[in-house]
Design an enzyme around this catalytic site. Structure first.
Site, mmCIF file in Angstrom:
data_model
loop_
_atom_site.group_PDB
_atom_site.id
_atom_site.type_symbol
_atom_site.label_atom_id
_atom_site.label_comp_id
_atom_site.label_asym_id
_atom_site.label_seq_id
_atom_site.Cartn_x
_atom_site.Cartn_y
_atom_site.Cartn_z
ATOM 1 C CE LYS A 130 12.221 1.037 -0.195
ATOM 2 N NZ LYS A 130 13.430 0.507 -0.862
ATOM 3 C CB THR A 152 2.344 -3.621 -0.348
ATOM 4 O OG1 THR A 152 2.108 -4.863 -1.028
ATOM 5 C CG2 THR A 152 1.160 -2.694 -0.560
ATOM 6 N N GLY A 153 5.309 -3.970 0.566
ATOM 7 C CA GLY A 153 6.399 -4.865 0.907
ATOM 8 C C GLY A 153 6.403 -5.189 2.376
ATOM 9 C CB SER A 154 8.775 -7.214 4.362
ATOM 10 O OG SER A 154 8.774 -8.275 3.449
ATOM 11 C CG PHE A 155 10.823 -3.628 5.751
ATOM 12 C CD1 PHE A 155 10.751 -4.504 6.820
ATOM 13 C CD2 PHE A 155 11.815 -3.825 4.804
ATOM 14 C CE1 PHE A 155 11.650 -5.546 6.954
ATOM 15 C CE2 PHE A 155 12.721 -4.866 4.932
ATOM 16 C CZ PHE A 155 12.634 -5.731 6.016
ATOM 17 N N GLY A 156 6.637 -1.754 4.495
ATOM 18 C CA GLY A 156 5.797 -0.589 4.277
ATOM 19 C C GLY A 156 5.231 -0.536 2.881
ATOM 20 N NE ARG A 157 -0.158 -0.275 2.155
ATOM 21 C CZ ARG A 157 -1.259 -0.574 1.500
ATOM 22 N NH1 ARG A 157 -1.657 0.193 0.501
ATOM 23 N NH2 ARG A 157 -1.985 -1.630 1.837
ATOM 24 C CB VAL A 158 6.238 2.375 -3.210
ATOM 25 C CG1 VAL A 158 6.585 3.507 -4.178
ATOM 26 C CG2 VAL A 158 7.512 1.692 -2.729
ATOM 27 C CG ASP A 184 18.170 -7.190 -4.597
ATOM 28 O OD1 ASP A 184 18.179 -8.404 -4.911
ATOM 29 O OD2 ASP A 184 17.205 -6.640 -4.054
#
Length: 380
Positions: free
Chosen positions: A99, A78-84, A193
Protein backbone atom coordinates in the site's frame (compact mmCIF):
# COMPACT_ATOMS: atom_id res chain seq x y z
CA UNK A 1 -8.95 6.18 5.66
CA UNK A 2 -10.72 6.44 2.34
CA UNK A 3 -8.21 4.20 0.59
CA UNK A 4 -9.70 0.96 -0.58
CA UNK A 5 -9.27 -1.05 -3.72
CA UNK A 6 -11.76 -0.18 -6.44
CA UNK A 7 -14.77 -2.47 -6.47
CA UNK A 8 -13.73 -5.47 -8.51
CA UNK A 9 -16.18 -7.74 -10.31
CA UNK A 10 -15.52 -11.36 -9.35
CA UNK A 11 -14.88 -13.85 -12.10
CA UNK A 12 -16.45 -17.30 -12.07
CA UNK A 13 -18.86 -18.79 -9.60
CA UNK A 14 -21.05 -16.82 -7.25
CA UNK A 15 -22.68 -18.01 -4.07
CA UNK A 16 -25.84 -19.07 -5.93
CA UNK A 17 -23.92 -20.73 -8.76
CA UNK A 18 -22.13 -22.91 -6.26
CA UNK A 19 -25.49 -24.16 -4.95
CA UNK A 20 -24.69 -23.19 -1.41
CA UNK A 21 -28.25 -22.19 -0.72
CA UNK A 22 -28.17 -25.72 0.72
CA UNK A 23 -25.15 -24.74 2.79
CA UNK A 24 -27.42 -24.97 5.79
CA UNK A 25 -27.85 -27.96 8.05
CA UNK A 26 -24.72 -28.12 10.12
CA UNK A 27 -23.10 -25.44 8.02
CA UNK A 28 -20.90 -24.29 10.84
CA UNK A 29 -20.38 -27.68 12.40
CA UNK A 30 -17.11 -29.63 12.06
CA UNK A 31 -16.93 -32.29 9.35
CA UNK A 32 -17.82 -35.88 10.28
CA UNK A 33 -17.92 -37.90 7.07
CA UNK A 34 -14.79 -40.11 6.88
CA UNK A 35 -14.40 -40.04 3.11
CA UNK A 36 -14.84 -36.30 3.12
CA UNK A 37 -12.24 -36.07 5.89
CA UNK A 38 -9.76 -38.06 3.80
CA UNK A 39 -10.37 -35.88 0.77
CA UNK A 40 -9.90 -32.78 2.89
CA UNK A 41 -6.66 -34.19 4.31
CA UNK A 42 -5.36 -34.62 0.77
CA UNK A 43 -6.45 -31.10 -0.06
CA UNK A 44 -4.71 -29.79 3.08
CA UNK A 45 -1.49 -31.56 2.09
CA UNK A 46 -1.71 -29.97 -1.34
CA UNK A 47 -2.46 -26.62 0.29
CA UNK A 48 0.57 -26.97 2.55
CA UNK A 49 2.67 -27.36 -0.57
CA UNK A 50 1.14 -24.21 -2.01
CA UNK A 51 1.41 -22.19 1.17
CA UNK A 52 5.08 -23.05 1.48
CA UNK A 53 5.40 -20.34 -1.15
CA UNK A 54 3.33 -17.87 0.86
CA UNK A 55 4.54 -15.56 3.65
CA UNK A 56 4.96 -17.57 6.83
CA UNK A 57 5.75 -16.20 10.25
CA UNK A 58 8.47 -18.78 10.80
CA UNK A 59 10.16 -18.13 7.47
CA UNK A 60 9.81 -14.41 6.89
CA UNK A 61 10.85 -11.89 9.49
CA UNK A 62 9.01 -8.63 9.90
CA UNK A 63 11.22 -5.61 9.58
CA UNK A 64 12.41 -2.72 7.48
CA UNK A 65 12.44 -2.96 3.72
CA UNK A 66 13.31 -0.80 0.74
CA UNK A 67 11.82 -0.54 -2.72
CA UNK A 68 14.77 -2.55 -4.03
CA UNK A 69 13.48 -5.59 -2.12
CA UNK A 70 10.45 -5.91 -4.42
CA UNK A 71 9.45 -6.15 -8.04
CA UNK A 72 6.18 -4.31 -8.74
CA UNK A 73 3.91 -6.61 -10.75
CA UNK A 74 0.67 -4.64 -11.22
CA UNK A 75 -1.84 -2.31 -9.58
CA UNK A 76 -4.54 -3.97 -7.47
CA UNK A 77 -6.46 -0.84 -6.50
CA UNK A 78 -6.40 2.93 -6.40
CA UNK A 79 -7.58 5.50 -3.89
CA UNK A 80 -7.47 9.13 -2.87
CA UNK A 81 -3.95 8.89 -1.46
CA UNK A 82 -2.18 6.41 -3.73
CA UNK A 83 -2.25 2.81 -4.89
CA UNK A 84 -2.07 -0.81 -3.81
CA UNK A 85 0.36 -2.93 -5.83
CA UNK A 86 0.99 -6.63 -6.14
CA UNK A 87 4.72 -7.09 -5.64
CA UNK A 88 7.13 -10.00 -5.57
CA UNK A 89 10.09 -10.26 -3.23
CA UNK A 90 13.40 -10.39 -5.08
CA UNK A 91 14.79 -12.41 -2.16
CA UNK A 92 12.28 -15.22 -1.62
CA UNK A 93 9.92 -14.96 -4.60
CA UNK A 94 6.84 -14.55 -2.42
CA UNK A 95 3.98 -12.21 -3.29
CA UNK A 96 2.84 -9.31 -1.12
CA UNK A 97 0.56 -6.32 -1.41
CA UNK A 98 2.20 -2.93 -0.92
CA UNK A 99 0.00 0.00 0.00
CA UNK A 100 1.57 3.26 -1.16
CA UNK A 101 0.33 6.60 0.19
CA UNK A 102 1.44 9.97 -1.14
CA UNK A 103 2.68 12.05 1.78
CA UNK A 104 1.48 15.32 0.27
CA UNK A 105 -2.08 14.00 -0.09
CA UNK A 106 -2.13 12.50 3.40
CA UNK A 107 -1.06 15.83 4.93
CA UNK A 108 -3.39 17.86 2.71
CA UNK A 109 -6.41 15.72 3.67
CA UNK A 110 -5.48 15.86 7.37
CA UNK A 111 -5.03 12.10 7.58
CA UNK A 112 -1.61 12.04 9.26
CA UNK A 113 -2.93 10.76 12.59
CA UNK A 114 -5.05 8.08 10.92
CA UNK A 115 -2.11 6.96 8.79
CA UNK A 116 0.21 6.66 11.78
CA UNK A 117 -2.54 4.88 13.71
CA UNK A 118 -2.92 2.39 10.87
CA UNK A 119 0.78 1.53 10.95
CA UNK A 120 0.71 1.21 14.73
CA UNK A 121 -2.42 -1.00 14.76
CA UNK A 122 -1.17 -3.29 12.00
CA UNK A 123 2.11 -3.71 13.83
CA UNK A 124 0.25 -4.81 16.97
CA UNK A 125 -2.29 -7.28 15.62
CA UNK A 126 -1.90 -10.92 14.62
CA UNK A 127 -5.05 -12.97 14.07
CA UNK A 128 -6.29 -15.52 11.50
CA UNK A 129 -8.97 -13.14 10.22
CA UNK A 130 -6.94 -9.91 10.15
CA UNK A 131 -4.53 -8.74 7.47
CA UNK A 132 -0.88 -9.03 8.44
CA UNK A 133 1.69 -6.28 7.91
CA UNK A 134 5.30 -7.30 7.40
CA UNK A 135 6.99 -3.92 7.47
CA UNK A 136 7.06 -0.31 6.31
CA UNK A 137 9.43 2.10 4.62
CA UNK A 138 9.36 5.50 2.96
CA UNK A 139 11.01 7.76 0.43
CA UNK A 140 10.86 11.53 0.06
CA UNK A 141 7.34 11.46 -1.40
CA UNK A 142 5.61 8.25 -0.31
CA UNK A 143 5.09 5.83 2.54
CA UNK A 144 4.90 2.09 1.93
CA UNK A 145 3.20 -0.68 3.92
CA UNK A 146 4.07 -4.29 3.06
CA UNK A 147 1.17 -6.66 3.73
CA UNK A 148 -0.14 -10.11 2.90
CA UNK A 149 -1.52 -10.49 -0.60
CA UNK A 150 -5.02 -11.99 -0.37
CA UNK A 151 -6.00 -13.42 -3.75
CA UNK A 152 -9.75 -13.99 -3.29
CA UNK A 153 -10.91 -10.40 -3.75
CA UNK A 154 -13.40 -8.40 -1.71
CA UNK A 155 -16.51 -9.73 0.01
CA UNK A 156 -18.19 -6.67 -1.53
CA UNK A 157 -17.58 -7.99 -5.05
CA UNK A 158 -18.97 -11.42 -4.23
CA UNK A 159 -22.02 -9.90 -2.54
CA UNK A 160 -22.83 -7.63 -5.47
CA UNK A 161 -22.38 -10.50 -7.92
CA UNK A 162 -24.58 -12.78 -5.79
CA UNK A 163 -27.07 -9.95 -4.97
CA UNK A 164 -27.59 -11.31 -1.47
CA UNK A 165 -26.37 -14.25 0.61
CA UNK A 166 -28.43 -17.14 1.97
CA UNK A 167 -28.88 -17.08 5.74
CA UNK A 168 -26.16 -19.67 6.56
CA UNK A 169 -23.62 -17.97 4.30
CA UNK A 170 -24.14 -14.56 5.89
CA UNK A 171 -23.89 -16.27 9.27
CA UNK A 172 -20.53 -17.82 8.37
CA UNK A 173 -18.94 -14.50 7.38
CA UNK A 174 -20.52 -12.68 10.33
CA UNK A 175 -19.13 -15.26 12.75
CA UNK A 176 -15.58 -14.82 11.44
CA UNK A 177 -15.96 -11.03 11.67
CA UNK A 178 -17.08 -11.39 15.29
CA UNK A 179 -13.94 -13.34 16.18
CA UNK A 180 -11.78 -10.65 14.57
CA UNK A 181 -13.58 -7.79 16.35
CA UNK A 182 -13.46 -9.69 19.64
CA UNK A 183 -9.68 -9.92 19.30
CA UNK A 184 -9.31 -6.22 18.46
CA UNK A 185 -11.52 -5.15 21.35
CA UNK A 186 -9.56 -7.35 23.75
CA UNK A 187 -6.55 -5.26 22.73
CA UNK A 188 -8.50 -2.00 23.19
CA UNK A 189 -8.66 -1.35 19.45
CA UNK A 190 -11.79 0.05 17.80
CA UNK A 191 -11.89 -0.79 14.10
CA UNK A 192 -14.46 1.86 13.01
CA UNK A 193 -14.74 1.02 9.30
CA UNK A 194 -16.42 -2.36 9.01
CA UNK A 195 -17.94 -2.85 5.53
CA UNK A 196 -17.79 -5.48 2.76
CA UNK A 197 -15.13 -3.53 0.85
CA UNK A 198 -12.74 -3.96 3.79
CA UNK A 199 -13.22 -7.72 4.04
CA UNK A 200 -11.06 -9.82 1.75
CA UNK A 201 -11.37 -13.55 1.08
CA UNK A 202 -8.33 -15.79 1.13
CA UNK A 203 -7.84 -18.63 -1.34
CA UNK A 204 -9.90 -20.98 0.86
CA UNK A 205 -12.77 -18.55 1.40
CA UNK A 206 -11.98 -17.34 4.92
CA UNK A 207 -12.05 -13.62 5.65
CA UNK A 208 -9.23 -11.15 6.19
CA UNK A 209 -10.21 -7.72 7.49
CA UNK A 210 -8.02 -5.05 5.92
CA UNK A 211 -7.62 -1.25 5.85
CA UNK A 212 -6.91 -0.10 9.40
CA UNK A 213 -6.95 3.59 8.46
CA UNK A 214 -9.67 4.38 11.01
CA UNK A 215 -8.60 1.89 13.68
CA UNK A 216 -7.68 3.45 17.00
CA UNK A 217 -6.36 2.24 20.32
CA UNK A 218 -8.81 3.54 22.93
CA UNK A 219 -8.82 2.74 26.63
CA UNK A 220 -12.17 4.39 27.37
CA UNK A 221 -13.93 6.60 24.80
CA UNK A 222 -13.17 8.75 21.76
CA UNK A 223 -15.03 11.46 19.81
CA UNK A 224 -13.68 11.43 16.24
CA UNK A 225 -16.23 11.49 13.42
CA UNK A 226 -14.97 8.90 10.92
CA UNK A 227 -16.11 5.86 9.01
CA UNK A 228 -18.33 5.19 6.00
CA UNK A 229 -21.80 6.84 6.17
CA UNK A 230 -23.99 3.72 5.80
CA UNK A 231 -22.26 1.96 8.70
CA UNK A 232 -21.72 4.79 11.21
CA UNK A 233 -23.41 4.47 14.60
CA UNK A 234 -25.70 7.31 15.74
CA UNK A 235 -23.46 8.28 18.66
CA UNK A 236 -20.63 8.96 16.19
CA UNK A 237 -22.84 11.21 14.05
CA UNK A 238 -23.93 13.25 17.07
CA UNK A 239 -20.27 13.61 18.17
CA UNK A 240 -20.95 12.01 21.52
CA UNK A 241 -18.13 10.09 23.21
CA UNK A 242 -18.22 6.48 22.02
CA UNK A 243 -16.43 3.18 22.55
CA UNK A 244 -16.10 -0.27 21.00
CA UNK A 245 -19.88 -0.56 20.72
CA UNK A 246 -19.77 1.30 17.39
CA UNK A 247 -18.22 -1.80 15.81
CA UNK A 248 -21.17 -3.93 16.94
CA UNK A 249 -23.59 -1.45 15.34
CA UNK A 250 -21.59 -1.78 12.10
CA UNK A 251 -21.71 -5.57 12.43
CA UNK A 252 -25.50 -5.35 12.51
CA UNK A 253 -25.51 -3.21 9.36
CA UNK A 254 -23.12 -5.65 7.66
CA UNK A 255 -25.30 -8.67 8.50
CA UNK A 256 -28.39 -6.84 7.22
CA UNK A 257 -26.58 -5.95 3.99
CA UNK A 258 -25.35 -9.50 3.40
CA UNK A 259 -28.90 -10.85 3.77
CA UNK A 260 -30.77 -8.07 1.94
CA UNK A 261 -28.24 -6.89 -0.63
CA UNK A 262 -28.48 -3.29 0.59
CA UNK A 263 -27.86 -1.40 3.82
CA UNK A 264 -30.76 -0.53 6.15
CA UNK A 265 -30.26 3.26 6.01
CA UNK A 266 -29.18 3.73 2.41
CA UNK A 267 -30.01 7.05 0.74
CA UNK A 268 -28.69 9.20 -2.09
CA UNK A 269 -26.51 11.51 0.03
CA UNK A 270 -24.54 11.07 3.26
CA UNK A 271 -26.69 13.68 5.03
CA UNK A 272 -29.90 11.83 4.18
CA UNK A 273 -28.29 8.60 5.34
CA UNK A 274 -27.32 10.24 8.64
CA UNK A 275 -30.90 11.44 9.09
CA UNK A 276 -32.20 7.90 8.63
CA UNK A 277 -29.64 6.52 11.07
CA UNK A 278 -30.68 9.05 13.71
CA UNK A 279 -34.35 8.21 13.12
CA UNK A 280 -33.41 4.58 13.72
CA UNK A 281 -36.24 2.95 11.80
CA UNK A 282 -35.20 -0.41 10.34
CA UNK A 283 -37.47 -2.24 7.89
CA UNK A 284 -36.79 -5.97 7.76
CA UNK A 285 -37.58 -7.91 4.56
CA UNK A 286 -40.16 -10.68 5.11
CA UNK A 287 -37.62 -13.40 4.20
CA UNK A 288 -35.38 -12.53 7.18
CA UNK A 289 -35.33 -15.35 9.73
CA UNK A 290 -36.95 -14.34 13.05
CA UNK A 291 -33.72 -15.09 14.91
CA UNK A 292 -31.71 -12.67 12.78
CA UNK A 293 -34.37 -9.98 13.14
CA UNK A 294 -34.05 -10.35 16.90
CA UNK A 295 -30.25 -10.19 16.70
CA UNK A 296 -30.24 -7.12 14.46
CA UNK A 297 -32.76 -5.32 16.65
CA UNK A 298 -30.25 -5.69 19.49
CA UNK A 299 -27.26 -4.58 17.40
CA UNK A 300 -28.77 -1.76 15.35
CA UNK A 301 -30.12 0.18 18.31
CA UNK A 302 -29.15 3.64 19.50
CA UNK A 303 -29.80 2.57 23.10
CA UNK A 304 -26.37 1.57 24.37
CA UNK A 305 -27.94 -0.14 27.37
CA UNK A 306 -29.59 -2.57 24.93
CA UNK A 307 -26.92 -2.97 22.24
CA UNK A 308 -25.43 -6.42 22.70
CA UNK A 309 -21.67 -6.53 22.62
CA UNK A 310 -21.74 -3.42 24.80
CA UNK A 311 -23.29 -5.10 27.83
CA UNK A 312 -21.63 -6.76 30.80
CA UNK A 313 -20.90 -10.03 28.98
CA UNK A 314 -19.46 -8.27 25.93
CA UNK A 315 -19.19 -10.27 22.72
CA UNK A 316 -20.29 -13.44 24.52
CA UNK A 317 -23.87 -12.16 24.29
CA UNK A 318 -23.62 -12.04 20.51
CA UNK A 319 -21.97 -15.45 20.19
CA UNK A 320 -24.63 -16.98 22.45
CA UNK A 321 -27.52 -15.57 20.42
CA UNK A 322 -29.84 -18.21 18.87
CA UNK A 323 -28.94 -17.12 15.33
CA UNK A 324 -25.42 -18.40 15.98
CA UNK A 325 -26.52 -21.58 17.75
CA UNK A 326 -24.84 -23.88 15.18
CA UNK A 327 -21.48 -22.16 15.35
CA UNK A 328 -18.61 -24.13 16.84
CA UNK A 329 -16.48 -21.10 17.62
CA UNK A 330 -13.26 -22.95 18.44
CA UNK A 331 -13.39 -24.88 15.16
CA UNK A 332 -14.15 -21.71 13.25
CA UNK A 333 -11.16 -19.93 14.75
CA UNK A 334 -8.99 -22.89 13.77
CA UNK A 335 -10.46 -22.74 10.23
CA UNK A 336 -11.65 -26.32 10.65
CA UNK A 337 -14.99 -25.43 9.08
CA UNK A 338 -16.06 -25.78 5.46
CA UNK A 339 -16.32 -22.39 3.77
CA UNK A 340 -19.39 -21.58 1.65
CA UNK A 341 -17.34 -20.28 -1.27
CA UNK A 342 -13.85 -20.88 -2.57
CA UNK A 343 -12.61 -18.11 -4.88
CA UNK A 344 -11.91 -19.40 -8.40
CA UNK A 345 -8.16 -18.85 -8.30
CA UNK A 346 -6.85 -20.30 -11.55
CA UNK A 347 -3.25 -19.17 -11.87
CA UNK A 348 -1.78 -20.33 -8.57
CA UNK A 349 0.22 -18.13 -6.24
CA UNK A 350 0.02 -14.48 -7.28
CA UNK A 351 -3.25 -14.89 -9.23
CA UNK A 352 -4.93 -11.50 -9.78
CA UNK A 353 -7.99 -12.57 -11.77
CA UNK A 354 -10.38 -11.43 -9.03
CA UNK A 355 -9.13 -7.84 -9.17
CA UNK A 356 -9.94 -5.26 -11.82
CA UNK A 357 -7.33 -4.10 -14.30
CA UNK A 358 -6.02 -0.55 -13.85
CA UNK A 359 -4.00 1.57 -16.25
CA UNK A 360 -0.43 1.57 -15.03
CA UNK A 361 1.21 4.97 -14.69
CA UNK A 362 4.71 6.29 -14.27
CA UNK A 363 5.59 5.83 -10.61
CA UNK A 364 7.52 8.43 -8.63
CA UNK A 365 8.75 5.87 -6.10
CA UNK A 366 12.22 5.72 -4.62
CA UNK A 367 12.97 9.43 -4.98
CA UNK A 368 15.46 10.68 -2.41
CA UNK A 369 16.22 14.24 -1.37
CA UNK A 370 14.48 16.91 0.67
CA UNK A 371 11.40 15.63 2.47
CA UNK A 372 9.15 18.45 3.72
CA UNK A 373 6.88 15.90 5.44
CA UNK A 374 9.51 13.84 7.26
CA UNK A 375 8.40 15.03 10.70
CA UNK A 376 4.91 13.57 10.19
CA UNK A 377 5.99 10.02 9.38
CA UNK A 378 9.04 9.37 11.54
CA UNK A 379 7.95 5.84 12.50
CA UNK A 380 7.84 4.65 8.90
Amino acid sequence: MEFVAERAQPVGQTIQQQNVNTYGQGVLQPHHDLQQRQQQQQQRQHQQLLTSQLPQKSLVSKGKYTLHDFQIMRTLGTGSFGRVHLVRSVHNGRYYAIKVLKKQQVVKMKQVEHTNDERRMLKLVEHPFLIRMWGTFQDARNIFMVMDYIEGGELFSLLRKSQRFPNPVAKFYAAEVILALEYLHAHNIIYRDLKPENILLDRNGHIKITDFGFAKEVQTVTWTLCGTPDYIAPEVITTKPYNKSVDWWSLGVLIYEMLAGYTPFYDTTPMKTYEKILQGKVVYPPYFHPDVVDLLSKLITADLTRRIGNLQSGSRDIKAHPWFSEVVWERLLAKDIETPYEPPITSGIGDTSLFDQYPEEQLDYGIQGDDPYAEYFQDF
